[in-house]
Design a protein around this motif. Structure first.
Motif, mmCIF file in Angstrom:
data_model
loop_
_atom_site.group_PDB
_atom_site.id
_atom_site.type_symbol
_atom_site.label_atom_id
_atom_site.label_comp_id
_atom_site.label_asym_id
_atom_site.label_seq_id
_atom_site.Cartn_x
_atom_site.Cartn_y
_atom_site.Cartn_z
ATOM 1 N N ARG A 228 28.187 3.398 -19.072
ATOM 2 C CA ARG A 228 27.635 3.578 -20.549
ATOM 3 C C ARG A 228 28.530 2.756 -21.364
ATOM 4 O O ARG A 228 28.157 2.332 -22.573
ATOM 5 C CB ARG A 228 27.415 4.816 -20.918
ATOM 6 C CG ARG A 228 28.669 5.733 -20.944
ATOM 7 C CD ARG A 228 28.644 6.894 -21.875
ATOM 8 N NE ARG A 228 27.732 7.903 -21.422
ATOM 9 C CZ ARG A 228 27.346 8.889 -22.303
ATOM 10 N NH1 ARG A 228 27.629 9.027 -23.602
ATOM 11 N NH2 ARG A 228 26.593 9.884 -21.733
ATOM 12 N N ALA A 229 29.694 2.400 -21.083
ATOM 13 C CA ALA A 229 30.662 1.773 -22.155
ATOM 14 C C ALA A 229 30.681 0.282 -21.805
ATOM 15 O O ALA A 229 31.366 -0.323 -22.520
ATOM 16 C CB ALA A 229 32.214 2.310 -21.839
ATOM 17 N N VAL A 230 29.902 -0.210 -20.982
ATOM 18 C CA VAL A 230 29.902 -1.691 -20.719
ATOM 19 C C VAL A 230 28.970 -2.447 -21.750
ATOM 20 O O VAL A 230 27.715 -1.964 -21.653
ATOM 21 C CB VAL A 230 29.437 -1.964 -19.296
ATOM 22 C CG1 VAL A 230 29.347 -3.583 -19.096
ATOM 23 C CG2 VAL A 230 30.386 -1.458 -18.197
ATOM 24 N N PRO A 231 29.324 -3.211 -22.670
ATOM 25 C CA PRO A 231 28.563 -3.686 -23.626
ATOM 26 C C PRO A 231 27.418 -4.321 -23.246
ATOM 27 O O PRO A 231 27.414 -5.197 -22.252
ATOM 28 C CB PRO A 231 29.467 -4.939 -24.272
ATOM 29 C CG PRO A 231 31.080 -4.348 -23.939
ATOM 30 C CD PRO A 231 30.841 -3.523 -22.666
ATOM 31 N N LEU A 232 26.257 -4.052 -23.750
ATOM 32 C CA LEU A 232 24.915 -4.473 -23.309
ATOM 33 C C LEU A 232 24.892 -5.819 -23.281
ATOM 34 O O LEU A 232 24.357 -6.594 -22.253
ATOM 35 C CB LEU A 232 23.856 -3.806 -24.069
ATOM 36 C CG LEU A 232 23.533 -2.412 -23.810
ATOM 37 C CD1 LEU A 232 22.577 -1.844 -24.842
ATOM 38 C CD2 LEU A 232 23.280 -2.151 -22.479
ATOM 39 N N ASN A 233 25.538 -6.468 -24.227
ATOM 40 C CA ASN A 233 25.387 -7.902 -24.418
ATOM 41 C C ASN A 233 26.291 -8.866 -23.214
ATOM 42 O O ASN A 233 26.131 -9.929 -23.180
ATOM 43 C CB ASN A 233 25.711 -8.536 -25.679
ATOM 44 C CG ASN A 233 27.061 -8.101 -26.166
ATOM 45 O OD1 ASN A 233 27.656 -7.223 -25.677
ATOM 46 N ND2 ASN A 233 27.544 -8.629 -27.151
ATOM 47 N N ALA A 234 26.979 -8.124 -22.538
ATOM 48 C CA ALA A 234 27.849 -8.619 -21.484
ATOM 49 C C ALA A 234 27.531 -8.408 -20.173
ATOM 50 O O ALA A 234 27.883 -8.952 -19.193
ATOM 51 C CB ALA A 234 29.246 -8.159 -21.707
ATOM 52 N N ARG A 235 26.322 -7.545 -20.037
ATOM 53 C CA ARG A 235 25.865 -7.320 -18.693
ATOM 54 C C ARG A 235 25.330 -8.153 -17.974
ATOM 55 O O ARG A 235 25.590 -8.599 -16.781
ATOM 56 C CB ARG A 235 24.813 -6.056 -18.883
ATOM 57 C CG ARG A 235 25.655 -4.811 -19.048
ATOM 58 C CD ARG A 235 24.855 -3.419 -18.905
ATOM 59 N NE ARG A 235 25.555 -2.405 -19.487
ATOM 60 C CZ ARG A 235 25.561 -1.237 -19.344
ATOM 61 N NH1 ARG A 235 24.289 -0.801 -18.692
ATOM 62 N NH2 ARG A 235 25.921 0.002 -19.938
ATOM 63 N N ASN A 236 24.430 -9.095 -18.601
ATOM 64 C CA ASN A 236 24.027 -10.286 -17.908
ATOM 65 C C ASN A 236 24.850 -11.235 -17.419
ATOM 66 O O ASN A 236 24.987 -11.764 -16.302
ATOM 67 C CB ASN A 236 22.885 -11.340 -18.649
ATOM 68 C CG ASN A 236 21.494 -10.492 -18.694
ATOM 69 O OD1 ASN A 236 21.260 -9.717 -18.015
ATOM 70 N ND2 ASN A 236 20.945 -10.890 -19.767
ATOM 71 N N TRP A 237 25.979 -11.542 -18.160
ATOM 72 C CA TRP A 237 26.976 -12.374 -17.862
ATOM 73 C C TRP A 237 27.871 -11.807 -16.711
ATOM 74 O O TRP A 237 28.273 -12.484 -15.913
ATOM 75 C CB TRP A 237 27.724 -12.658 -19.132
ATOM 76 C CG TRP A 237 29.256 -13.437 -19.227
ATOM 77 C CD1 TRP A 237 29.156 -14.905 -19.241
ATOM 78 C CD2 TRP A 237 30.482 -13.175 -18.588
ATOM 79 N NE1 TRP A 237 30.527 -15.094 -18.980
ATOM 80 C CE2 TRP A 237 31.219 -14.431 -18.516
ATOM 81 C CE3 TRP A 237 31.099 -11.908 -18.185
ATOM 82 C CZ2 TRP A 237 32.803 -14.272 -18.313
ATOM 83 C CZ3 TRP A 237 32.550 -11.994 -18.106
ATOM 84 C CH2 TRP A 237 33.190 -12.960 -18.044
#
Ligand code: AMP
Ligand code: ZN
Ligand code: FE
Ligand code: FE
Length: 289
Positions: A228-237
């Motif tokens: 839950r703490a992984v920023p959503l905008n970094a997940r694709n990267w």
């Protein structure tokens, strides 16, 4: 349901290892990893409880490390170690040193906090499980007992966050060294909650690609992207990075007890294929399956 990140009162979780396994069973988790900060002391009790309740147990550790970014900024990085040999001294002695330094770091934070709030190290020490790995949650609990805040989370948000004047960072081992030690101990290394400290608004170009490349070159085996703490905008990267390097990708809760943190057992899951990869690669210890 496979959940590979959970804490007990051997570090900063609220459940005993037995309670953790019971709660995992209730939540419908079939395979759970116990991953207390910088210690293996909860493994034995968890294995006994898992054996009697029919839960698969992956013994693990969440290792506190520090890395320096190419821009010179020091960051805290948590590396999950799955199935390392708990008798591998080079790793165990570094964990003992981290636990020790966490105590002096907590004491320094208490010295600062005591200027403004009615808390003391003696009171805190008498409220934690002897030998457990100390972290800010122990200070948060003292602030709750003193009536300063209502919950752990409120203490983190208002007083104990990283930018607070009371914050002291712990002295922990370099991330690259931790990755090498985990691998030498026969374990599998997975970066816990990658980019947790990066502003949700950070641009993809600002993510520290070189830092990840360095850790992967040192032998990092996987990324815990579904947390839950992984920023959503970094997940694709992160997903593309994992694909490029054929890394293991996991999803987990980081449960700390119902009153410890909002994270709930099983809220994120790891696929059976990824668990198989961890099991196939680990040579340090046998899982309790
Ligand atoms: P420290 O290890 O001392 O830097 O403290 C950070 C730890 O506190 C992390 O493992 C967090 O997961 C944990 N923690 C437990 N409960 C909370 C909470 N309510 N809010 C934020 N962090 C928490
Ligand atoms: Zn924790
Ligand atoms: Fe963590
Ligand atoms: Fe954790």
């Amino acid at each position: 349901m496979i959940d590979l990140h959970a804490h007990t009162n051997h570090s900063d979780g609220l459940d005993s290892p037995t309670e953790l396994i019971q709660n995992a069973k209730t939540a419908g988790v079939s395979v759970l990893a116990i991953t207390d900060h910088d210690t293996v002391s909860g493994w034995e009790e968890a294995a006994q409880a898992a054996g009697s309740l029919g839960i698969g147990l992956i013994p693990g550790i969440e290792v506190s490390t520090r890395a320096e970014l190419p821009n010179g900024r020091g960051i805290s990085v948590h590396i999950l170690a799955y199935l390392p040999n708990p008798e591998f001294e080079p790793l165990m002695s570094r964990l003992a040193a981290t636990r020790q330094s966490r105590v002096s770091r907590a004491q320094r934070m208490v010295d600062l906090l005591a200027n403004d709030y009615p808390i003391s190290w003696d009171e805190i020490a008498s409220n934690i499980q002897p030998g457990s790995t100390v972290g800010r949650p122990a200070l948060a609990d003292a602030l709750v007992r003193a009536g300063v805040v209502a919950t752990r989370s409120e203490a983190f948000e208002s007083i104990l966050h990283r930018k607070s004047k009371y914050y002291v960072s712990e002295l922990s081992l370099p991330t690259v060294e931790a990755i090498r030690l985990i691998s030498a101990a026969g374990g599998v290394s997975v970066m816990a909650h990658p980019l947790i400290d990066f502003p949700a608004a950070a641009a993809v170009e600002d993510l520290p690609a070189d830092h990840f490349e360095e850790l992967i070159a040192a032998g990092l085996d996987g990324l815990e992207i579904n947390h839950r703490a992984v920023p959503l905008n970094a997940r694709n990267w992160l997903g593309e990075l994992a694909f490029k390097h054929d890394l293991i990708v996991t999803g987990s809760s980081d449960y700390h007890g119902v009153a410890g943190k909002d994270n709930r057992l099983g809220e994120n899951e790891t696929s059976p294929e990824m668990l198989e990869r961890i099991l196939g690669q680990a040579t340090g210890f046998d899982p309790f399956l």
